[in-house]
Design a protein around this motif. Structure first.
Motif, PDB file in Angstrom:
ATOM      1  N   ILE A 154       0.865  -1.168   0.000  1.00  0.00           N
ATOM      2  CA  ILE A 154       0.000   0.000   0.000  1.00  0.00           C
ATOM      3  C   ILE A 154       0.908   1.226   0.000  1.00  0.00           C
ATOM      4  CG2 ILE A 154      -1.772   1.293   1.255  1.00  0.00           C
ATOM      5  CD1 ILE A 154      -2.683  -1.315   2.515  1.00  0.00           C
ATOM      6  N   SER A 155       0.733   2.097  -0.982  1.00  0.00           N
ATOM      7  CA  SER A 155       1.574   3.288  -1.063  1.00  0.00           C
ATOM      8  C   SER A 155       1.223   4.248   0.072  1.00  0.00           C
ATOM      9  CB  SER A 155       1.389   3.995  -2.405  1.00  0.00           C
ATOM     10  OG  SER A 155       0.087   4.548  -2.500  1.00  0.00           O
ATOM     11  N   GLU A 156       2.134   5.151   0.360  1.00  0.00           N
ATOM     12  CA  GLU A 156       1.880   6.126   1.423  1.00  0.00           C
ATOM     13  C   GLU A 156       0.658   6.981   1.082  1.00  0.00           C
ATOM     14  OE1 GLU A 156       4.073   9.963   3.543  1.00  0.00           O
ATOM     15  OE2 GLU A 156       5.283   8.346   2.675  1.00  0.00           O
ATOM     16  N   THR A 157       0.550   7.368  -0.195  1.00  0.00           N
ATOM     17  CA  THR A 157      -0.596   8.186  -0.622  1.00  0.00           C
ATOM     18  C   THR A 157      -1.908   7.445  -0.411  1.00  0.00           C
ATOM     19  OG1 THR A 157       0.752   9.325  -2.289  1.00  0.00           O
ATOM     20  CG2 THR A 157      -1.641   9.412  -2.553  1.00  0.00           C
ATOM     21  N   ASP A 158      -1.940   6.150  -0.819  1.00  0.00           N
ATOM     22  CA  ASP A 158      -3.161   5.361  -0.641  1.00  0.00           C
ATOM     23  C   ASP A 158      -3.471   5.145   0.831  1.00  0.00           C
ATOM     24  OD1 ASP A 158      -3.681   5.188  -3.315  1.00  0.00           O
ATOM     25  OD2 ASP A 158      -2.789   3.214  -3.586  1.00  0.00           O
ATOM     26  N   CYS A 159      -2.436   4.925   1.623  1.00  0.00           N
ATOM     27  CA  CYS A 159      -2.642   4.687   3.050  1.00  0.00           C
ATOM     28  C   CYS A 159      -3.248   5.925   3.712  1.00  0.00           C
ATOM     29  CB  CYS A 159      -1.318   4.314   3.721  1.00  0.00           C
ATOM     30  SG  CYS A 159      -1.526   3.652   5.390  1.00  0.00           S
ATOM     31  N   ILE A 160      -2.752   7.096   3.344  1.00  0.00           N
ATOM     32  CA  ILE A 160      -3.322   8.333   3.887  1.00  0.00           C
ATOM     33  C   ILE A 160      -4.781   8.460   3.472  1.00  0.00           C
ATOM     34  CG2 ILE A 160      -3.216  10.853   3.770  1.00  0.00           C
ATOM     35  CD1 ILE A 160      -0.164  10.582   3.458  1.00  0.00           C
ATOM     36  N   ARG A 161      -5.060   8.082   2.218  1.00  0.00           N
ATOM     37  CA  ARG A 161      -6.443   8.147   1.729  1.00  0.00           C
ATOM     38  C   ARG A 161      -7.344   7.217   2.538  1.00  0.00           C
ATOM     39  NH1 ARG A 161      -8.796   5.204  -2.368  1.00  0.00           N
ATOM     40  NH2 ARG A 161      -6.760   4.407  -3.016  1.00  0.00           N
ATOM     41  N   TYR A 162      -6.829   6.029   2.883  1.00  0.00           N
ATOM     42  CA  TYR A 162      -7.616   5.102   3.693  1.00  0.00           C
ATOM     43  C   TYR A 162      -7.803   5.631   5.110  1.00  0.00           C
ATOM     44  CZ  TYR A 162      -7.257   1.584   0.008  1.00  0.00           C
ATOM     45  OH  TYR A 162      -7.360   0.913  -1.178  1.00  0.00           O
ATOM     46  N   LEU A 163      -6.788   6.280   5.651  1.00  0.00           N
ATOM     47  CA  LEU A 163      -6.910   6.865   6.989  1.00  0.00           C
ATOM     48  C   LEU A 163      -7.976   7.964   7.002  1.00  0.00           C
ATOM     49  CD1 LEU A 163      -3.166   7.112   8.114  1.00  0.00           C
ATOM     50  CD2 LEU A 163      -4.884   5.481   8.911  1.00  0.00           C
ATOM     51  N   VAL A 164      -8.023   8.732   5.926  1.00  0.00           N
ATOM     52  CA  VAL A 164      -9.058   9.771   5.819  1.00  0.00           C
ATOM     53  C   VAL A 164     -10.443   9.123   5.800  1.00  0.00           C
ATOM     54  CG1 VAL A 164     -10.040  11.547   4.312  1.00  0.00           C
ATOM     55  CG2 VAL A 164      -7.565  11.447   4.677  1.00  0.00           C
ATOM     56  N   LYS A 165     -10.577   8.017   5.072  1.00  0.00           N
ATOM     57  CA  LYS A 165     -11.861   7.307   5.029  1.00  0.00           C
ATOM     58  C   LYS A 165     -12.241   6.779   6.407  1.00  0.00           C
ATOM     59  CE  LYS A 165     -12.041   5.774   0.194  1.00  0.00           C
ATOM     60  NZ  LYS A 165     -12.153   4.581  -0.700  1.00  0.00           N
ATOM     61  N   LEU A 166     -11.263   6.249   7.126  1.00  0.00           N
ATOM     62  CA  LEU A 166     -11.534   5.728   8.465  1.00  0.00           C
ATOM     63  C   LEU A 166     -11.909   6.851   9.426  1.00  0.00           C
ATOM     64  CD1 LEU A 166      -8.705   3.041   8.795  1.00  0.00           C
ATOM     65  CD2 LEU A 166     -11.138   2.684   8.292  1.00  0.00           C
ATOM     66  N   ASP A 167     -11.351   8.039   9.194  1.00  0.00           N
ATOM     67  CA  ASP A 167     -11.737   9.198   9.993  1.00  0.00           C
ATOM     68  C   ASP A 167     -13.207   9.548   9.720  1.00  0.00           C
ATOM     69  OD1 ASP A 167     -10.717  11.806  11.556  1.00  0.00           O
ATOM     70  OD2 ASP A 167     -11.991  12.455   9.887  1.00  0.00           O
ATOM     71  N   ARG A 168     -13.604   9.503   8.450  1.00  0.00           N
ATOM     72  CA  ARG A 168     -14.994   9.798   8.093  1.00  0.00           C
ATOM     73  C   ARG A 168     -15.946   8.725   8.632  1.00  0.00           C
ATOM     74  NH1 ARG A 168     -13.671  11.373   1.788  1.00  0.00           N
ATOM     75  NH2 ARG A 168     -12.811  13.458   2.188  1.00  0.00           N
ATOM     76  N   LEU A 169     -15.445   7.491   8.716  1.00  0.00           N
ATOM     77  CA  LEU A 169     -16.261   6.404   9.266  1.00  0.00           C
ATOM     78  C   LEU A 169     -16.268   6.405  10.794  1.00  0.00           C
ATOM     79  CD1 LEU A 169     -15.256   3.466   6.867  1.00  0.00           C
ATOM     80  CD2 LEU A 169     -17.481   4.606   7.012  1.00  0.00           C
ATOM     81  N   GLU A 170     -15.499   7.345  11.389  1.00  0.00           N
ATOM     82  CA  GLU A 170     -15.457   7.532  12.831  1.00  0.00           C
ATOM     83  C   GLU A 170     -14.832   6.357  13.580  1.00  0.00           C
ATOM     84  OE1 GLU A 170     -19.362   8.615  14.162  1.00  0.00           O
ATOM     85  OE2 GLU A 170     -19.328  10.529  13.104  1.00  0.00           O
ATOM     86  N   LEU A 171     -13.976   5.602  12.884  1.00  0.00           N
ATOM     87  CA  LEU A 171     -13.176   4.581  13.580  1.00  0.00           C
ATOM     88  C   LEU A 171     -11.980   5.231  14.251  1.00  0.00           C
ATOM     89  CD1 LEU A 171     -12.780   1.449  14.037  1.00  0.00           C
ATOM     90  CD2 LEU A 171     -11.149   1.572  12.148  1.00  0.00           C
ATOM     91  N   ILE A 172     -11.399   6.229  13.573  1.00  0.00           N
ATOM     92  CA  ILE A 172     -10.244   6.946  14.116  1.00  0.00           C
ATOM     93  C   ILE A 172     -10.489   8.451  14.018  1.00  0.00           C
ATOM     94  CG2 ILE A 172      -8.651   5.119  13.401  1.00  0.00           C
ATOM     95  CD1 ILE A 172      -7.709   7.029  11.149  1.00  0.00           C
TER      96      ILE A 172
END
Length: 247
Positions: free
Chosen positions: A114-132
C-alpha cells in the motif's frame, strides 16, 4: 471507561509519542520497571506522582488532565453501515485492522503493498467512518473503546467467517505461544455468562499487552490473533447419533 483509566491511556499515549519506555521512565523516577508497569496497570498513583511522571515524560500535567477531561465515551461497535463500508474494500479493512492494532502509517506501508498516498487516503476514510480521529502528521487516535468488537453476524464477522476462519484453523497451533483448545461442558446460563465475561477480559488483556509491547523493537514482536467463541452447539454428526425420545 472510568476517569482513571482514561488518564492512564492519555499518559501511555504521551509516552509513546515521546518514545519513552517503562524502563526509561522508571530510571528517571528512580523506580524499577516492574513497579512502573504495576502502577500503570493498577491505575494507582497520587497527584504528586502524576506530576512527576508528566515532568519526566516532558508534558504539562494540565495538558494531560485536559485530554482526559475532553475524552468522550467511545463506542464498543461500529454501525451496520460503517462495517459495510469497510468490507467493500479489502485494503480499507486491512488498514482498519492495523489501526485497531495501533500500527503507524510507516509500519503499514513497510509491511503491505500500500503506497503512502493510498494509506493516507484510507486513513481519511476511516476518519470519516469515525473509527479513528486523524491528527497532524498522519497520526491518529482511536474513536472506539478498548472493548471494541465487530457486530455479531455483521458484515465484518461474515467476511471473516467466509474468508478467514478456515485459513486460521488450518494452522498446527504448535508454535511458541500458540494453543488450540476445544472444551465441552454442560453449563447453566449464569455459568455461561461468567465465561463470556472472562473471554471479554482476556480480549482486554491482549489489547493491554499489545499496547505495552509497542515500545519494543519490531523484531521483538510478532503478529498473534486470538479467536474466541462460546455458544450452545453440538457437532452435526454427533447430534445425528442422539437417541430419539422414544428410544
Amino acid at each position: 471507561m472510568s476517569s482513571p483509566e482514561v488518564l492512564i491511556q492519555v499518559l501511555r499515549s504521551e509516552m509513546r509519542a515521546a518514545g519513552i519506555t517503562y524502563k526509561q521512565l522508571g530510571q528517571r523516577l528512580e523506580m524499577s520497571e516492574s513497579s512502573m508497569k504495576r502502577m500503570f496497570s493498577q491505575g494507582d498513583m497520587s497527584l504528586s506522582r502524576l506530576a512527576q511522571i508528566c515532568k519526566a515524560v516532558g508534558v504539562a500535567m494540565e495538558d494531560v488532565l485536559r485530554q482526559a477531561a475532553d475524552a468522550t465515551p467511545h463506542a464498543d461497535t461500529l454501525t451496520l453501515a460503517q462495517e459495510r463500508s469497510l468490507v467493500s474494500d479489502p485494503k480499507l479493512l486491512l488498514v482498519a485492522i492495523c489501526c485497531l492494532g495501533h500500527w503507524t502509517l510507516e509500519q503499514i506501508v513497510e509491511t503491505y503493498t500500500i503506497s503512502e498516498t493510498d494509506c493516507i487516503r484510507y486513513l481519511v476514510k476511516l476518519d470519516r467512518l469515525e473509527l479513528i480521529e486523524l491528527k497532524p502528521l498522519n497520526r491518529y487516535r482511536m474513536r472506539v473503546s478498548i472493548a471494541f468488537h465487530w457486530l455479531p453476524d455483521g458484515p465484518v464477522q461474515n467476511f471473516f467467517r467466509k474468508y478467514v476462519v478456515n485459513d486460521y484453523f488450518a494452522g498446527r497451533f504448535d508454535g511458541t505461544g500458540e494453543a488450540l483448545l476445544c472444551v465441552h461442558g454442560r453449563l447453566s446460563n449464569p455459568s455461561a455468562q461468567e465465561l463470556v465475561q472472562k473471554i471479554r477480559q482476556l480480549a482486554a488483556d491482549l489489547a493491554r499487552l499489545h499496547q505495552d509491547d509497542q515500545r519494543l523493537q519490531a523484531s521483538e514482536r510478532d503478529g498473534f490473533t486470538l479467536l474466541l467463541g462460546l455458544r450452545s452447539w453440538e457437532f452435526e454428526q454427533f447430534t445425528a447419533m442422539r437417541r430419539s425420545k422414544s428410544d
